[in-house]
Write a protein that holds these residues in place. Structure first.
Motif, PDB file in Angstrom:
ATOM      1  N   ALA A   8      -7.731  -9.347   3.764  1.00  0.00           N
ATOM      2  CA  ALA A   8      -7.582  -8.145   2.954  1.00  0.00           C
ATOM      3  C   ALA A   8      -8.463  -7.013   3.467  1.00  0.00           C
ATOM      4  N   ALA A   9      -9.586  -7.372   4.098  1.00  0.00           N
ATOM      5  CA  ALA A   9     -10.497  -6.364   4.634  1.00  0.00           C
ATOM      6  C   ALA A   9      -9.901  -5.613   5.821  1.00  0.00           C
ATOM      7  N   GLN A  10      -8.768  -6.089   6.340  1.00  0.00           N
ATOM      8  CA  GLN A  10      -8.108  -5.426   7.463  1.00  0.00           C
ATOM      9  C   GLN A  10      -6.958  -4.528   7.016  1.00  0.00           C
ATOM     10  N   VAL A  11      -6.796  -4.360   5.717  1.00  0.00           N
ATOM     11  CA  VAL A  11      -5.678  -3.594   5.167  1.00  0.00           C
ATOM     12  C   VAL A  11      -6.200  -2.341   4.468  1.00  0.00           C
ATOM     13  N   PHE A  12      -5.629  -1.197   4.845  1.00  0.00           N
ATOM     14  CA  PHE A  12      -6.022   0.074   4.237  1.00  0.00           C
ATOM     15  C   PHE A  12      -4.790   0.732   3.626  1.00  0.00           C
ATOM     16  N   PRO A  13      -4.612   0.637   2.303  1.00  0.00           N
ATOM     17  CA  PRO A  13      -3.422   1.225   1.665  1.00  0.00           C
ATOM     18  C   PRO A  13      -3.619   2.701   1.335  1.00  0.00           C
ATOM     19  N   GLY A  14      -2.486   3.397   1.191  1.00  0.00           N
ATOM     20  CA  GLY A  14      -2.555   4.805   0.834  1.00  0.00           C
ATOM     21  C   GLY A  14      -1.280   5.268   0.169  1.00  0.00           C
ATOM     22  N   ASN A  15      -1.310   6.500  -0.282  1.00  0.00           N
ATOM     23  CA  ASN A  15      -0.187   7.108  -1.000  1.00  0.00           C
ATOM     24  C   ASN A  15       0.871   7.553   0.010  1.00  0.00           C
TER      25      ASN A  15
END
Length: 360
Positions: A77-84
């Motif tokens: 999960a630390a390798q995932v960067f979500p955004g709008n």
């Protein structure tokens, strides 16, 4: 123009999105939207999240979404960067990874036009690298020695608007030749036939992969995207995000996105249907005399040797069909056509046949 604007606003040339028509009965094949609706599980999850909980702020880390994405791709999960939406993710990447004094960002001359907009917004110098004559990316242009070390490298894969994909071996060569430079691969269309560079993250800690749920997950209206990268790169992007908007994804978006990612069966059916229709459409356009570039996306990029792209685009619009035309050097004769349903594609081809007969 207003006397209240900041100085840099006057110079901005904002990105121009595809037309979103207000006219009924138009066949919309201009913005690469999915022809089928979202997963029923996605809609059910959104309805379930529409409750009293909306009075509360959402999870600012989008924990469930990050965990779902990580599980899908075999990451943490630390390798995932979500955004709008992936556009916001890209904005944070430009701001957080590419601003290095006078070092230029390398990008193709024909690619997603938002990249140049972000360079202008964030005052990032860009070095435009021409595609080859066949509109493919020349790997040697990016692996060769650069007089000035690049601030970064970015390209869409499959590329937009051409639809042409670069193989993993070539992407790895670019990353390996630039070990201290972030190499960003924008994979908005990867699910329609290309190989994802996520497979290279363990080898190349400078690779950043950007995904969206707008295309293959049929959620353009929900606005969810994410980057996949090393933990260290994601930490930097988080710092930028939390200095801009610490709650980018609302509760409904997070709930719907998780459900869409987990419904792999629905995703696969829709993906395969689009790929099959794309192959049919390519053959039909070739029969009508079009040259169609090899596409691994949910659109095709085609030109007719005897007709201007702008004229064909207008003729189609006059017949109730929207496609995308770009008035840009090298590609102004092309039409970018979204792959819709088989019925949509048949209507398009029949209309094109009639137009070509009238103008023969």
């Amino acid at each position: 123009m207003s006397r209240f604007w900041s100085d840099h606003v006057i110079e901005l040339a904002p990105y121009t999105p595809g037309e979103q028509p207000k006219i009924a009965q138009l066949l919309k094949l201009n913005t690469n939207e999915h022809p089928f609706g979202p997963s029923p599980r996605t809609l059910e999850a959104i309805r379930a999240a529409t409750n009293d909980g909306l009075r509360l702020y959402p999870d600012n880390d989008s924990t469930s979404l990050r965990e779902a994405v990580a599980q899908l791709h075999g990451l943490t999960a630390a390798q995932v960067f979500p955004g709008n939406g992936s556009d916001e993710v890209l904005a944070h990447i430009f701001n957080g990874l590419f601003r290095h004094a006078d070092r230029p960002l390398l990008m193709p001359d024909i690619t997603y036009s938002f990249y140049r907009t972000y360079c202008q917004l964030y005052k990032i110098p860009c070095q435009i690298v021409p595609l080859a004559e066949d509109f493919s990316i020349r790997v040697s242009d990016y692996t060769a020695h650069h007089a000035v070390k690049p601030a970064g490298i970015i390209f869409a894969n499959p590329n937009a608007p051409t639809g042409i994909a670069l193989g993993l071996a070539d992407i790895e060569a670019i990353a390996m030749a630039n070990p201290d430079v972030p190499v960003v691969i924008d994979e908005a269309y990867v699910d329609f036939g290309a190989d994802s560079a996520v497979a290279l993250l363990r080898k190349c800690d400078n690779i950043v992969v950007v995904h969206t749920l707008s295309k293959s997950r049929s959620l353009a209206g929900l606005r969810v995207g994410f980057a996949l990268a090393s933990k260290e790169i994601v930490e930097g992007l988080q710092r930028v995000k939390d200095s801009f908007n610490s709650y980018p994804l609302d509760r409904l978006a997070q709930a719907g996105a998780v459900a869409a990612i987990q419904d792999t069966a629905y995703f696969e059916r829709g993906r395969q249907a689009i790929i099959q229709t794309r192959e049919w459409l390519v053959k039909q356009l070739a029969t009508l005399g079009f040259e169609v570039l090899p596409s691994h996306a949910n659109f095709v990029f085609a030109r007719h040797p005897d007709h201007e792209g702008a004229a064909l685009s207008q003729a189609l619009r006059d017949n109730g069909i929207l496609v995308r035309h770009f008035s840009l050097p090298r590609i102004d004769r092309f039409l970018r056509i979204t792959v819709g349903t088989r019925e949509n594609s048949e209507r398009l081809c029949n209309t094109l046949s009639e137009i070509l007969l009238k103008t023969h």
